[in-house]
Design an enzyme around this catalytic site. Structure first.
Site, short mmCIF file in Angstrom:
data_model
loop_
_atom_site.label_atom_id
_atom_site.label_comp_id
_atom_site.label_asym_id
_atom_site.label_seq_id
_atom_site.Cartn_x
_atom_site.Cartn_y
_atom_site.Cartn_z
N VAL A 25 0.83 -1.21 0.00
CA VAL A 25 0.00 0.00 0.00
C VAL A 25 0.87 1.26 0.00
CG1 VAL A 25 -1.65 1.32 1.40
CG2 VAL A 25 -1.97 -1.13 1.07
N ASP A 54 10.35 3.55 6.51
CA ASP A 54 10.08 2.14 6.86
C ASP A 54 11.12 1.70 7.88
OD1 ASP A 54 8.32 -0.18 5.08
OD2 ASP A 54 9.73 -0.89 6.59
N ARG A 59 14.31 -3.73 2.89
CA ARG A 59 13.32 -3.18 1.95
C ARG A 59 13.77 -1.80 1.44
NH1 ARG A 59 9.24 -3.69 -1.66
NH2 ARG A 59 7.50 -2.26 -1.36
N THR A 105 -1.80 -4.53 9.54
CA THR A 105 -2.74 -4.75 10.66
C THR A 105 -3.25 -6.20 10.55
OG1 THR A 105 -4.38 -3.65 9.26
CG2 THR A 105 -3.51 -2.38 11.09
N THR A 145 -5.92 -0.91 7.39
CA THR A 145 -7.28 -1.37 7.66
C THR A 145 -7.45 -1.60 9.16
OG1 THR A 145 -7.26 -2.47 5.53
CG2 THR A 145 -8.98 -3.14 7.07
N CYS A 285 -6.27 -9.57 3.64
CA CYS A 285 -7.40 -8.64 3.61
C CYS A 285 -8.71 -9.39 3.81
CB CYS A 285 -7.43 -7.87 2.29
SG CYS A 285 -6.14 -6.63 2.21
N ARG A 356 1.81 -14.20 2.13
CA ARG A 356 1.34 -14.08 3.52
C ARG A 356 -0.07 -14.63 3.65
NH1 ARG A 356 2.07 -7.90 4.43
NH2 ARG A 356 1.41 -7.99 2.27
#
Ligand SMILES: NC(=O)c1ccc[n+]([C@@H]2O[C@H](COP(=O)([O-])OP(=O)(O)OC[C@H]3O[C@@H](n4cnc5c(N)ncnc54)[C@H](O)[C@@H]3O)[C@@H](O)[C@H]2O)c1
Length: 450
Positions: A25, A54, A59, A105, A145, A285, A356
């Protein structure tokens, strides 16, 4: 921070934006903000700076080298960015006017919201705004989220307690859910309507204008932060339930002896039938967000029935699929212990490298209980990452020298959809079982499909 008696918002066109968490995202968001040069709303020039923050230095090093292993941003897009800095240095964050939080989250082992990253990121932001020296007041927008009310009940109190500032007096908050669909090259950040919200009328307008300046599809201003949070959660909850219904129908149709996809094709000829497909529901999600909603609901004393029963059906699909496979193998007199199984696809969804919470892992662990010998092929995932996580080895192409007893088409990557009849037939031996979870194996070859 220089305190101001009047709420004074940053300049929309030249603000510094910090994006906290550069994953699926956050990275596309940071890139889009930094790419946009003229506001779509005011037609004025944009002179924004973007801090991509981050805590994962591996990354960050990849991003600095123009490599995004989530495959959302390619080399050419990195070259189009302007004034975008990748960093893990907290001190730089106090230069920002707008903070956008895009950290994970997930749920914990008890399927309860795990807000650790959200709370940590909020702490980082709070420390940054405490040290901020500007005439304007900062704005913090959450995109992670969460359950409805989490921004106001969890995040804002953390900021207030660390800074001793008051929300809507010394800083503003907002919530703008993200709706991207990893691996989907059509529905990208800028061509999906962005829902926005803010803690006051003035800040909600500012936040809406900010997103409206670079989101081609436009924005939708929700009436409150809670409404925006709830809208996101129900989008995924509705999808989870729709798939759960079709999965349950697949179980019933299997008992009746009819093909689910045939039934769906027939029913879809009615104008108001919504066609959802059966399948494993993994990822972070659709299979996770409903638990955020049910957590909040249970806290308020209502035990959700429909939402949780959908979750149970979807979570139970791997078990049911393995039962059907074992039955078929027994009918064909294939030895179950030691059978050679090839699984096509390991990521949680098609054309995406994200593993994931992929339910294919569930399937594998159930097959391992029967001592089957499993090979996996997935051209998109990172084998090193999988091995680190699960000790499983993954091929990037289908091994041509082995004839398998069982082939399971688990993920509809384009590479698998492009296989010819002959390619499919060559994977298994003549008596082999083909299990098709995604409707991609030619019907006359598949032995069982969802
Ligand atoms: N991936 C999707 O399809 C999608 C779609 C819509 C919404 N969302 C939601 O967006 C949020 C982010 O998801 P994602 O898929 O981008 O996650 P992700 O795991 O891909 O990326 C999150 C990034 O945040 C970083 N991070 C973790 N803790 C941090 C901290 N304290 N400070 C700074 N960085 C930190 C991680 O290192 C990682 O790079 C989640 O709430 C998710 O539910 C995801």
């Amino acid at each position: 921070m220089k305190r101001n008696n009047h709420s004074h918002l940053p300049d929309l066109h030249s603000c510094t934006v910090a994006v906290i968490g550069l994953g699926y995202v956050g990275l596309p968001l940071a890139v889009e903000i930094s790419k946009s040069k003229i506001s779509l709303r005011s037609a004025k020039n944009l002179d924004r700076k973007v801090i991509g923050f981050d805590i994962n230095n591996e990354r960050l090093n990849e991003l600095k080298a123009g490599v995004d292993k989530t495959n959302e941003i390619n080399k050419e897009e990195f070259l189009l960015t302007n004034n975008l800095e990748f960093t893990s240095d907290n001190s730089i964050l106090s230069k920002a006017d707008l903070f956008i939080v895009t950290v994970p989250t997930p749920i914990d082992n008890n399927k309860a919201p795990d807000l650790t990253a959200l709370k940590n990121a909020t702490t980082t932001v709070a420390k940054a705004i405490k040290n901020r020296i500007h005439d304007t007041l900062p704005i913090i927008v959450y995109e992670s989220t969460v359950y409805p009310a989490a921004t106001e009940e969890v995040c804002i109190p953390i900021i207030e307690s660390i800074t001793s500032f008051a929300c809507n007096k010394d800083f503003f908050c907002g919530y703008s859910p993200e709706r991207i669909n990893p691996g989907d090259k059509k529905h990208k950040l800028v061509n999906i309507i962005k829902v926005t919200s803010g803690s006051t009328k003035e800040s909600s307008e500012w936040i809406d204008d900010f997103y409206g300046s670079f989101i081609n599809a436009g924005t939708y201003k929700a009436s409150s932060i809670k409404v925006a949070e709830a809208a996101k959660i129900i989008e995924n909850t509705q999808r989870d339930l729709n798939i759960a219904l079709i999965n349950e129908l697949a179980i019933i149709f299997n008992k009746i002896g009819i093909d689910t996809l045939d039934v769906l094709d027939a029913a879809s000829t009615k104008w108001n039938f919504s066609k959802f497909l059966p399948g494993l529901v993994g990822g972070h999600c659709i299979g996770v967000d409903p638990y955020y909603l049910t957590y909040k609901s249970e806290k308020l004393g209502y035990y959700p029935q429909v939402v949780l029963s959908g979750r149970r059906i979807n979570d139970g699909m791997s078990n049911w699929i393995v039962e059907q496979l074992v039955l078929l193998m027994a009918q064909r007199k294939i030895n179950i212990g030691g059978a050679r199984v090839l699984i096509l696809g390991l990521s949680f969804k098609e054309n995406c490298p994200d593993i994931r919470n992929s339910k294919v892992f569930d399937l594998i662990s159930k097959l391992e209980q029967y001592h089957m010998n499993i090979d996996i092929v997935d051209p998109l995932i990172c084998p090193k990452e999988v091995f680190k996580m699960s000790k499983l080895s993954v091929f990037s192409i289908i091994p041509s020298e082995i004839k398998y007893d069982v082939v399971i088409a688990a993920v509809a990557h384009d590479q698998f959809k492009g296989l010819s009849d002959l390619d499919w037939k060559n994977i298994a031996n003549l008596n082999g079982v083909y299990i098709d979870l995604k409707g991609i194996v030619p019907k006359h070859i598949s032995s069982f499909r969802l």
